[in-house]
Motif scaffolding. Structure first.
Motif, mmCIF file in Angstrom:
data_model
loop_
_atom_site.group_PDB
_atom_site.id
_atom_site.type_symbol
_atom_site.label_atom_id
_atom_site.label_comp_id
_atom_site.label_asym_id
_atom_site.label_seq_id
_atom_site.Cartn_x
_atom_site.Cartn_y
_atom_site.Cartn_z
ATOM 1 N N UNK A 96 38.978 84.219 30.636
ATOM 2 C CA UNK A 96 40.233 83.531 30.353
ATOM 3 C C UNK A 96 40.757 83.087 31.707
ATOM 4 N N UNK A 97 40.619 81.795 31.992
ATOM 5 C CA UNK A 97 41.008 81.269 33.302
ATOM 6 C C UNK A 97 41.917 80.058 33.106
ATOM 7 N N UNK A 98 43.113 80.137 33.676
ATOM 8 C CA UNK A 98 44.084 79.047 33.580
ATOM 9 C C UNK A 98 44.871 79.061 34.886
ATOM 10 N N UNK A 99 44.342 78.372 35.887
ATOM 11 C CA UNK A 99 44.908 78.451 37.232
ATOM 12 C C UNK A 99 46.387 78.065 37.265
ATOM 13 N N UNK A 100 46.709 76.939 36.638
ATOM 14 C CA UNK A 100 48.102 76.471 36.640
ATOM 15 C C UNK A 100 49.026 77.452 35.949
ATOM 16 N N UNK A 101 48.556 77.999 34.821
ATOM 17 C CA UNK A 101 49.338 78.982 34.072
ATOM 18 C C UNK A 101 49.526 80.263 34.885
ATOM 19 N N UNK A 102 48.461 80.732 35.528
ATOM 20 C CA UNK A 102 48.569 81.958 36.332
ATOM 21 C C UNK A 102 49.582 81.792 37.469
ATOM 22 N N UNK A 103 49.706 80.540 37.960
ATOM 23 C CA UNK A 103 50.672 80.265 39.028
ATOM 24 C C UNK A 103 52.089 80.103 38.478
ATOM 25 N N UNK A 104 52.197 80.017 37.149
ATOM 26 C CA UNK A 104 53.492 79.746 36.511
ATOM 27 C C UNK A 104 54.122 80.997 35.915
ATOM 28 N N UNK A 105 53.475 82.165 36.102
ATOM 29 C CA UNK A 105 53.979 83.389 35.469
ATOM 30 C C UNK A 105 54.129 84.512 36.506
ATOM 31 N N UNK A 106 54.971 85.482 36.142
ATOM 32 C CA UNK A 106 55.092 86.715 36.930
ATOM 33 C C UNK A 106 54.441 87.814 36.096
ATOM 34 N N UNK A 107 53.337 88.382 36.598
ATOM 35 C CA UNK A 107 52.567 89.365 35.834
ATOM 36 C C UNK A 107 53.056 90.777 36.135
ATOM 37 N N UNK A 108 53.369 91.506 35.067
ATOM 38 C CA UNK A 108 53.754 92.907 35.234
ATOM 39 C C UNK A 108 52.507 93.782 35.353
ATOM 40 N N UNK A 109 51.504 93.466 34.491
ATOM 41 C CA UNK A 109 50.344 94.355 34.413
ATOM 42 C C UNK A 109 49.166 93.644 33.753
ATOM 43 N N UNK A 110 47.962 93.924 34.271
ATOM 44 C CA UNK A 110 46.726 93.525 33.589
ATOM 45 C C UNK A 110 45.965 94.813 33.320
#
Ligand SMILES: [Cu+2]
Length: 166
Positions: A96-110
């Motif tokens: 699951x790869x979405x570079x723009x989306x990953x740059x658009x979110x603040x991740x709490x946990x994976x």
């Protein structure tokens, strides 16, 4: 008596070899995350995720198989916390790869598959067959972002999607 190999049979054999190569390459796909903010990512992710009540997160599910995301379109609201369940219901590893989306979110946990990364800056989420990864995040930047599986060949077979943040 068998004659010379027909062009159609040769083509079929080549397709099969490519498919096998893609499957083997799929085994090598791994999670790629950074503990430090990467260029273009939400730098204050740690402060943003600390300010949220995660018991109120909305759960969204996406399934991966050969060769599609189901659903192929996801939509999130900026400022809202989510738990995205990424489930591989197929027979081979997908990503699951979405570079723009990953740059658009603040991740709490994976988390999932025996790992748990806190406030990671995510580049690749790999999901082996029959496994589940969970991405907890707050959508931050509105936009439309491309989603793809980066296992060689899979996006060509149609394993792409779109993620929208409104
Ligand atoms: Cu795939």
């Amino acid at each position: 008596m068998p004659g010379p190999m027909k062009p159609r049979a040769a083509h079929l054999r080549l397709s099969l070899a490519l498919l096998v190569a893609a499957f083997l390459a799929g085994c090598a796909v791994r999670d790629v995350v950074s503990g430090q903010p990467l260029p273009g990512y939400v730098e204050d992710a740690a402060a943003r995720v600390a300010a949220v009540d995660w018991s109120r997160a909305e759960t969204v599910r996406i399934r991966l198989d050969e060769f599609a995301f189901q659903p192929s379109a996801l939509s999130f609201r900026a400022g809202t916390p989510y738990r995205l369940l990424i489930e591989n219901v197929g027979a081979v590893t997908h990503s699951f790869v979405a570079e723009g989306f990953f740059k658009a979110i603040a991740v709490e946990k994976l988390s999932g598959g025996g790992i748990e990364e806190l406030v990671p800056f995510v580049k690749t989420i790999a999901v082996p067959p029959h496994e589940l990864k969970e991405l907890s995040f707050i959508a931050v930047k509105p936009g439309a972002y491309r989603l793809e599986c980066t296992v060689p060949g899979h996006s060509l077979f149609g394993m792409t999607g779109e993620i929208t943040v409104r």
